[in-house]
Enzyme design. Structure first.
Site, short mmCIF file in Angstrom:
data_model
loop_
_atom_site.label_atom_id
_atom_site.label_comp_id
_atom_site.label_asym_id
_atom_site.label_seq_id
_atom_site.Cartn_x
_atom_site.Cartn_y
_atom_site.Cartn_z
CD GLN A 36 50.21 36.21 44.12
OE1 GLN A 36 49.89 35.94 42.95
NE2 GLN A 36 49.82 35.48 45.14
CB ALA A 52 46.24 40.37 39.26
CB ALA A 53 42.25 40.32 43.57
CB CYS A 54 45.71 36.04 44.98
SG CYS A 54 46.27 34.36 44.78
CG HIS A 55 39.80 35.72 43.36
ND1 HIS A 55 39.04 36.08 44.43
CD2 HIS A 55 39.94 36.84 42.62
CE1 HIS A 55 38.71 37.35 44.34
NE2 HIS A 55 39.25 37.85 43.25
#
Ligand code: PLP
Ligand code: NAG
Ligand code: NAG
Ligand code: NAG
Ligand code: NAG
Length: 402
Positions: free
Chosen positions: A332, A348-351
């Protein structure tokens, strides 16, 4: 895009429309707007166009035009295939496994449309579901991992052709051939046929896809992954005589009753043109993607110490690079440091400030920390060399600063 200081490297998420596809869609919007069901000449013009498009899509996968049904996209095609395969064994009066719980096998790296639909069926108690595991580290699926799960109640298997995050190609032909042989002994023992579905969203336009070679009963086609419009189609082997297709939408009976709703002629025309381009140019596309991918990997390795390329296995898609940035940096952070110049996906998706590592990457053997250091890069059929060079330069600088 490198001319304007940007590199789009997210072709597995979606592709732009090929200019020829835009041309055909535009022409069709202007001239083929009649209702394909109308008996007059405007209707005929539209229905002829749909027929031509059906032939073009069929030719792309070595199928009969009769075995193609147009629908809204990959999600719909996947769900229709699964519900049809399941229905085949829950039919009343069927001597097949209508008394016992149908058993379904899928892999643990499928697209959410497959995974979530089957999980809901399982939660409702309608099916017994098994997940074949891909090998950790390679991300590959061994045919035995699927075939060893088959039991007397197995009626449906769904395995994707290529994974959208790792680029790994799954052994569809090997599974299909084994199921064909198995069918003979099973039918002698009065056991149900096992229907076989593959989601081909990520493989079309990148590798050869031939339904006869793959020995599949259902195959999902998604236009916007191969420079076509946002519609799709489902291949159903010997649709009218052999393999069941249960419509999701009932109504006016379009698409021979298999998919009601007035046909989206211009987009269907565009899908046909996109398929035609694949038929004409696949070798060229594959060669170009492979060359660009190899250049990207070797240049990145030259420039950045400790970089890792995940899932370098055979066979895999020619356009997909799973890039693991060095320790002590996150993917990221690296992408942020690219200042919007690189369009790619994160592992990895940012939540809301917490990172949720991709379940597909973890199923394929990466730790959550490694998934957090992964950038998913996918190259296009016309990505210029200069855009690859630009991406290497920007990524190298971004890693240094991270
Ligand atoms: C493997 C796979 N299957 C299915 C789909 C679903 O396609 P759509 O979102 O167009 O319905 C996608 C798109 O992301 C995909 O990558
Ligand atoms: C691949 O599919 C997964 C599962 O549906 C999704 O979360 C992810 O965003 C997709 N990635 C790309 C690059 O399309
Ligand atoms: C399965 O086997 C039976 C019996 O040999 C045969 O009639 C049937 O056509 C086979 N189905 C397929 C799809 O090969
Ligand atoms: C599966 O079916 C075969 C043939 O009908 C039968 O001989 C066998 O006992 C069955 N196995 C199980 C575990 O039910
Ligand atoms: C870098 O990461 C490794 C492994 O996570 C860790 O052991 C090490 O202390 C880190 N080094 C620095 C300088 O942060």
């Amino acid at each position: 895009m490198e001319g304007i200081g940007k590199a789009y490297l997210d072709y597995n998420a979606t592709t732009p429309l090929d200019p020829l596809v835009i041309g055909v869609i535009t022409e069709s919007l202007k001239c083929e707007w009649g209702n394909p069901s109308s008996a007059h000449s405007l209707g005929k013009l539209a229905s002829d166009r749909i027929g031509r498009s059906r032939e073009q899509v069929a030719a792309m996968i070595n199928a009969h035009a009769n075995d193609i049904v147009f629908m809204s996209g990959g999600t719909e095609a996947n769900i229709v295939a699964l519900q049809s395969g399941l229905n085949s064994i829950t039919k009343p009066n069927s001597k097949e496994c209508n008394i016992v719980l149908p058993h379904v096998i899928t892999s643990n790296v499928e697209h959410d449309s497959v995974k979530n639909y089957l999980s809901v069926q399982q939660d409702c108690g309608k099916i017994d579901l098994s997940f074949a595991q891909v090998d950790k580290a390679s991300g590959q699926l061994r045919p035995e991992s699927v075939l060893s799960l088959v039991n007397n109640r197995t009626c449906l298997i769904s395995v994707m052709h290529a994974n959208n995050e790792t680029g790994v190609l799954m052994p569809i032909m090997e599974i299909g051939q084994a199921l064909k042989a198995l069918n003979v002994s099973r039918s002698q023992n009065n056991l149900p046929k096992i229907y076989f579905h593959t989601d081909s969203a990520q493989s079309l336009g990148k590798v050869k896809v031939d339904v006869k070679q793959l020995e599949v009963d259902y195959l999902t086609i998604v236009g916007h992954k191969f420079y076509g419009p946002r519609i799709g189609a489902l291949f159903v082997k010997d649709l009218l005589t052999q393999t069941p297709l249960v419509p999701l939408l009932q109504g006016g009976g379009q698409e021979r009753g298999f998919r009601s709703g007035t046909e989206n002629t211009p987009m269907i025309a565009g899908l046909g043109q996109a398929a035609e381009l694949v038929v004409q140019n696949l070798d060229k596309y594959m060669e170009h993607m492979t060359r660009c991918r190899n250049a990207l990997i070797s240049n990145l390795k030259d420039q950045i110490h400790d970089i890792r390329i995940n899932f370098v296995v055979d066979p895999r898609l020619p356009n997909t690079v799973s890039l693991q940035v060095p320790q002590n940096v996150t993917a990221q952070k690296v992408l942020e440091n690219c200042n919007g110049k690189i369009f790619a996906s994160l592992g990895a998706a940012c939540h809301s400030n917490s990172q949720k590592p991709s379940s597909i990457l973890m199923a394929s053997g990466l730790s959550p920390e490694e998934a957090g250091r992964t950038i998913r890069i996918s190259i296009g059929r016309t990505t210029p060399d200069s855009e690859i060079e630009f991406a290497v330069k920007v990524l190298t600088e971004a890693c240094k600063r991270a």
